[in-house]
Design a protein around this motif. Structure first.
Motif, mmCIF file in Angstrom:
data_model
loop_
_atom_site.group_PDB
_atom_site.id
_atom_site.type_symbol
_atom_site.label_atom_id
_atom_site.label_comp_id
_atom_site.label_asym_id
_atom_site.label_seq_id
_atom_site.Cartn_x
_atom_site.Cartn_y
_atom_site.Cartn_z
ATOM 1 N N LYS A 85 -51.598 8.989 56.971
ATOM 2 C CA LYS A 85 -51.999 9.509 58.287
ATOM 3 C C LYS A 85 -51.990 11.037 58.335
ATOM 4 N N ASP A 89 -43.114 -0.558 73.026
ATOM 5 C CA ASP A 89 -43.211 -1.883 72.403
ATOM 6 C C ASP A 89 -43.525 -1.769 70.911
ATOM 7 N N ARG A 128 -50.303 -5.985 67.070
ATOM 8 C CA ARG A 128 -50.079 -4.541 67.071
ATOM 9 C C ARG A 128 -51.398 -3.828 66.833
ATOM 10 N N ILE A 129 -51.347 -2.521 66.947
ATOM 11 C CA ILE A 129 -52.572 -1.745 66.736
ATOM 12 C C ILE A 129 -53.174 -2.154 65.404
ATOM 13 N N GLU A 153 -47.225 5.630 55.616
ATOM 14 C CA GLU A 153 -47.798 6.198 56.840
ATOM 15 C C GLU A 153 -47.842 7.725 56.759
ATOM 16 N N LEU A 164 -47.001 -0.138 69.028
ATOM 17 C CA LEU A 164 -47.788 0.805 69.830
ATOM 18 C C LEU A 164 -47.903 2.164 69.135
ATOM 19 N N GLY A 165 -47.289 2.292 67.982
ATOM 20 C CA GLY A 165 -47.487 3.523 67.209
ATOM 21 C C GLY A 165 -46.386 4.555 67.356
ATOM 22 N N LYS A 166 -45.144 4.110 67.402
ATOM 23 C CA LYS A 166 -44.034 5.063 67.498
ATOM 24 C C LYS A 166 -43.954 5.929 66.237
ATOM 25 N N THR A 167 -44.214 5.287 65.092
ATOM 26 C CA THR A 167 -44.156 6.036 63.830
ATOM 27 C C THR A 167 -45.190 7.163 63.859
ATOM 28 N N VAL A 190 -55.762 10.710 61.692
ATOM 29 C CA VAL A 190 -56.214 9.821 62.762
ATOM 30 C C VAL A 190 -56.052 10.555 64.094
ATOM 31 N N SER A 191 -56.843 10.149 65.065
ATOM 32 C CA SER A 191 -56.686 10.760 66.393
ATOM 33 C C SER A 191 -55.582 10.029 67.131
ATOM 34 N N LEU A 192 -54.829 10.801 67.864
ATOM 35 C CA LEU A 192 -53.777 10.160 68.657
ATOM 36 C C LEU A 192 -54.412 9.414 69.827
ATOM 37 N N ASN A 196 -46.332 -4.133 59.079
ATOM 38 C CA ASN A 196 -47.674 -4.286 59.653
ATOM 39 C C ASN A 196 -48.347 -5.467 58.987
#
Ligand SMILES: Nc1ncnc2c1ncn2[C@@H]1O[C@H](COP(=O)(O)OP(=O)(O)OP(=O)(O)O)[C@@H](O)[C@H]1O
Length: 979
Positions: free
Chosen positions: A390, A296, A914-915, A386, A299-302, A266-268, A886
């Motif tokens: 990913k 938060d 969340r995203i 993930e 937001l994609g910390k992982t 995936v693109s950051l 998720n």
């Protein structure tokens, strides 16, 4: 000798406040007391035991009235015998587990299951309790200091004479957790008012109602600990480094970094590229190598962390097996041997690496081992997924799930993987904490000597061994046996703590063990790093080895005390320090004027529901009974002795808001089924001892609430069944009570019915809460299983509003987006049961997730909810389901009851927001008007403000004005110091 009026005694802080100033008292002798419930509404007596387990209530009791407690203790002898403790407790535990790899060709997955979970999220109440004295100090000045009559506690009978004032002090412990205080202040103030009216006494403002109290009186005495500007030399040097780093980053537009093509599938997103650049830079930093990514939830910390791991793998060269083995076990080379040079002119901090055989330049240095990710068991599989999904096949990371009884014992094997995933529970089990235990002792001594007001420093207690230090175990030849587990034998390149708030209580085994892990780079991931008090921040500093704040004394000097002195300046200083080590963005953050992320909006509705007439009558009866009980305690001066009983009354009022039937309680069949045989085989006196414990201890060791569906372990610790069940289905589960290392399993956990059957024979369906039902009219309509409480009816209405499901079988859906779905959270599984009954009645297809389920079943439930269009409701336990997951299939979140800590609710809500979420999210928080829930809402608001002050955020989560260079200089150096 110091004399003081005891009504002003803040025992948590051992601090005495008066209009003449503040001083500290030392209460040296420590003992642990267990509360004894005589009956549901009867006063409880306190009995002394040798257990560590109730140490959180010790301060409270001890500081208020040691002698009184001693008396009580002697009249209620310890029910726990040595024989009981020495029994083998691990017998019969099912040792299946899970260990596998993401790349089957390298390490084939072994099927197994484990539900070993170690989420420690429910020590909020412990924190509330332990940090009350702190939270009152850290409130920002904008905070209305409680002085209105509605927030006052008034003294009971006879306040005025020294004798009676003393009694009053015993009666109102000021360090009680906020929820207890609020309850006492507002639920019971009528009772106290009555007393006051009777006695025509004037009101006394308790010390915790006073404006922030600063321990000033000891400055001039023996200690220079808190004298402004006096810090030890090393701390000053370390702090200067932090200052330089903060200055360096000041108002700088954060750069972005991206990965080379093909490393991720995936693109950051832009904010993730910024996070990546920041983390790369921080890993080279010297102030502390790593930091806190506090974005938060959702937001994609992982993802950001996976990008960092990929980036470093890309840069590092392949390792030979030999060098790997040597480095993996080279534990002396812990955090590198880098020299720091501060270029003050350019505001730069440079890292010069010493030329040595073992330490090389960063880019050439090979990691001894890979990255260790420590997370709650409930998100272990999600991390694995993930990492798998990913990262494209051609750039796959070697991932090992280090969990379960079959996990490797070979550290070199562990060091072969790029990423090792494990749980907090396993770290707690495998990594020794001796050094931190000793520091704890030091902090305790420091606290005692200097009167530090600290929940941390003051909470060190005698262990079961009477406070004797545990030495390393000795072999027959007298040599010290190394009892560290495999995780402790590896020199990790990087350790990542996911849901790092798990370590927020610095005294826990988990927190100390995480700090004991060897690593060159250290990261904390948490959307909610501060939940209850500023003390929690110390845990992160200690884990990150972020000097000078990693030392508790310096932390107090540099962070905590400044906040207590002036919350405005103190918080600004904390924010400046955070600037050097923390990156935090909320969903409201703007980057170059644009929202950080385009998520659909989230609307939170506080839905105040009315009780039915019958429910109101039931509640009022309960409340009146609670008030009069409290009044009786107050009149007798025995409030402190009845602490647990008061918590229980509070619990019942909270539960009555959900459904009156909860007040009646129940026994879990699943508990009795598994452990009945084991209970029957126990010696009679042990059965009685366990039963006695279950009937006398009223606080769950995990959530610190009176236990829902109480159970006792063979090692003698009481929990909610839901809380402890996280620890029952794994293969190597350690009892989660502080400092207890006994093995536990489903067969060695007993409820009251099981034990009573064993002791007395025959059926016994009486239960923990059962005593209450004698006072409750069991025939009352509101106590019937099929009675739909107002909250349940409100839930059904909400479901109907978006699905039509309660009136017809059709469920609405947006074209192309699938059906509208909802997650329903409650802290009580019994409430989930009751909602489930109503859902079944209307044939609403649902799934459920609670702490008693295995990780595999939880995973399946989440997957089915996310993918099966028929499943429109997920019933979730707040204690088991609020972290990490998720669940963007849901666009509605319903919170059935309020939790003390608003960040726990935020975590829960953000499972859906969340995203990946494509629809607006609607959150319904249900409360009942004119009940204890009003007070909980007020407490939540206070906590929210405290957290916002620490991060400098406004209501929308946006950051306040930037700090200037001048601000930083002042905050770190003081007014007259040259930079
Ligand atoms: N750049 C991206 N591209 C695609 N999906 C992404 C991206 N970043 C994050 N996601 C997805 O968004 C969801 C949330 O991300 P993630 O779990 O990393 O958030 P988090 O900040 O760790 O949340 P929490 O604090 O709740 O654990 C996940 O499903 C993840 O796969």
């Amino acid at each position: 000798m110091l004399q003081c009026t005891s009504e002003l005694l803040d025992s948590e802080n051992h601090e005495v406040g008066s209009e003449f100033g503040t001083c500290h008292v030392l209460i040296s002798e420590r003992k642990t007391y267990h509360s004894t419930v005589v009956s549901q509404m009867e006063p409880i007596a306190i009995s002394s035991t040798d257990s560590e387990s109730s140490d959180w209530d010790l301060d409270l009791y001890k500081a208020i009235n040691a002698s009184q407690l001693e008396d009580s203790a002697s009249s209620f002898p310890n029910s726990r015998g040595d024989r009981f403790l020495s029994l083998p407790s691990s017998s019969g535990i099912n040792n299946t587990g899970l260990q596998g790899t993401i790349q089957p060709e390298r390490k084939p997955s072994q099927n197994g299951h484990s539900s070993h979970s170690n989420h420690d999220m429910e020590d909020d109440q412990l924190q509330i309790l332990s940090s009350f004295g702190d939270s009152k100090r850290i409130l920002p000045p904008s905070f209305p200091q409680s002085s209105s009559s509605s927030r006052q506690i008034v003294p009971p009978r006879g306040v005025g004479s020294s004798q009676t004032r003393e009694t009053y002090g015993k009666t109102y412990p000021h360090q009680w957790p906020n929820h207890v205080k609020a309850h006492m202040e507002e639920t019971f103030n009528r009772a106290s008012n009555d007393v006051m009216k009777d006695n025509h006494v004037s009101r006394v403002l308790p010390s915790y109602m006073n404006p922030i109290s600063v321990p000033t009186s000891q400055y001039g005495a023996q200690s220079d600990l808190y004298r402004p500007g006096v810090v030890d030399e090393q701390a000053a040097v370390d702090e200067r480094l932090i200052y330089q780093v903060a200055l360096q980053d000041l108002n700088q537009k954060l750069p972005e970094a991206d990965l080379p093509e093909g490393l991720m599938s995936v693109s950051l997103l832009r904010h993730q590229k910024i996070a990546l650049a920041w983390m790369i830079q921080k890993e080279k930093s010297v102030a502390c190598s790593g930091g806190i990514l506090a974005d938060d939830q959702g937001l994609g910390k992982t993802i950001s962390m996976i990008a960092l791991i990929q980036n470093q793998k890309f840069l590092s060269k392949p390792k030979s097996d030999e060098s790997l083995k040597a480095e993996a076990l080279n534990l002396d080379d812990d955090d590198g041997k880098d020299t720091v040079v501060v270029d003050e002119e350019n505001h730069e901090v440079k890292l010069i690496t010493e030329a040595s055989t073992s330490t090389q330049n960063f880019h050439n240095r090979k990691p001894a081992a890979g990255s260790l990710v420590v997370c709650p068991a409930s998100v272990l599989r999600q991390w694995a997924r993930e990492l798998d999904e990913k990262v494209p096949d051609e750039a796959k990371l070697d991932v090992l799930i280090y969990h379960g009884g079959n996990r490797t014992k070979d550290p070199v094997e562990l060091a072969k993987y790029d990423v090792v995933l494990t749980t907090y529970a396993i770290v707690a089990k495998e990594v020794p904490t001796k050094v931190f235990d000793e520091e704890d002792d030091d902090d305790q001594r420091t606290g005692d000597r200097f009167g530090i007001s600290s929940s941390f420093a003051n909470r060190k207690r005698k262990g079961v061994n009477g406070g004797k230090k545990k030495k390393g175990r000795k072999g027959i030849d007298g040599s010290i046996i190394d009892c560290s587990g495999t995780l402790a034998k590896v020199n990790w390149f990087r350790v990542i703590l996911d849901e790092a708030q798990t370590i927020k209580n610095a005294r826990t085994q988990m927190s100390k063990s995480c700090c004991g892990l060897r690593a060159k780079k250290r990261w904390c991931l948490s959307g909610t790093p501060i939940q209850n008090s500023i003390d929690e921040v110390f845990s992160y500093f200690r884990f990150l080895k972020c000097d000078p704040y990693a030392n508790y004394k310096s932390f107090c000097n540099q962070i905590k005390i400044p906040i207590s002195r002036s919350s405005e300046t103190g918080y600004r200083k904390l924010r400046a320090v955070f600037k050097a080590i923390m990156l935090r963005r909320t969903k409201g953050t703007l980057i170059d004027g644009q929202p950080i992320i385009n998520l659909p909006p989230k609307t939170i509705n506080l839905k105040a529901v009315d009780f039915s007439t019958e429910e109101r009558a039931f509640y009022q009866k309960l409340e009146t009974e609670s008030r009069s009980r409290f009044k009786a305690y107050a009149a007798a001066g025995t409030v402190s002795q009845n602490y647990a009983n008061i918590l229980l009354m509070l619990l019942r009022l909270r539960q009555a808001c959900d459904h009156p039937l909860l007040v009646k309680g129940f026994s879990s069949e699943s508990v009795s089924r598994v452990s009945t045989r084991m209970a029957k085989n126990l010696p009679k006196d042990m059965q009685s001892n366990l039963l006695n414990l279950l009937e006398t201890l009223t606080i769950c060791h995990l959530c610190k609430d009176p236990p829902e569906d109480a159970v006792v372990t063979l090692c003698g610790h009481v929990f909610c069944y839901q809380c402890v069940s996280e620890y029952l289905t794994g293969d190597d589960n350690t009892c989660p009570a502080p400092k207890c290392k006994s093995q536990i399993g489903a067969d060695v956990v007993f409820n009251k019915a099981t034990l009573r059957n064993s002791v007395f024979g025959g059926d016994d369906d009486d239960d923990y809460h059962g005593a209450s039902s004698s006072r409750i009219d069991a025939k009352s309509i509101v106590l019937q299983q099929d009675y739909s409480s107002s909250k349940i009816r409100a839930v059904l209405e909400i479901i109907q509003s978006f699905t039509g499901a309660c009136s017809s079988s059709s469920s609405s859906s947006n074209v192309g987006e699938g059906p509208v779905k909802a997650i329903i959270f409650s802290q009580w599984t019994r409430m989930l049961d009751l909602v489930e009954m109503s859902l079944n009645q209307y044939c609403i297809v649902h799934r459920r997730l609670d702490g008693s389920m295995s990780l595999a079943s939880r995973d399946r439930a989440v997957k089915e909810f996310n993918t099966d269009p028929e499943v429109i409701i997920m019933l979730m336990s707040l204690k088991a389901g609020n972290l990490g997951l998720n669940m963007v299939a849901a666009s509605h979140v319903i919170l059935l009851d309020l939790w003390w800590n608003p960040t726990t609710e935020d975590q829960a809500i953000d499972r859906a927001h969340r995203i990946g979420q494509t629809r607006p999210v609607t959150v319904s928080r249900l409360t009942i008007k004119d009940t204890v829930e009003d007070r909980i809402l007020a407490l939540q608001e206070e906590k929210r403000k405290m957290v916002a002050s620490a991060f400098g955020e406004d209501q929308s989560g946006r950051s306040g004005p930037h700090l200037t260079a001048e601000d930083l200089r002042y905050l770190f150096m003081g007014a007259n110091q040259p930079v």
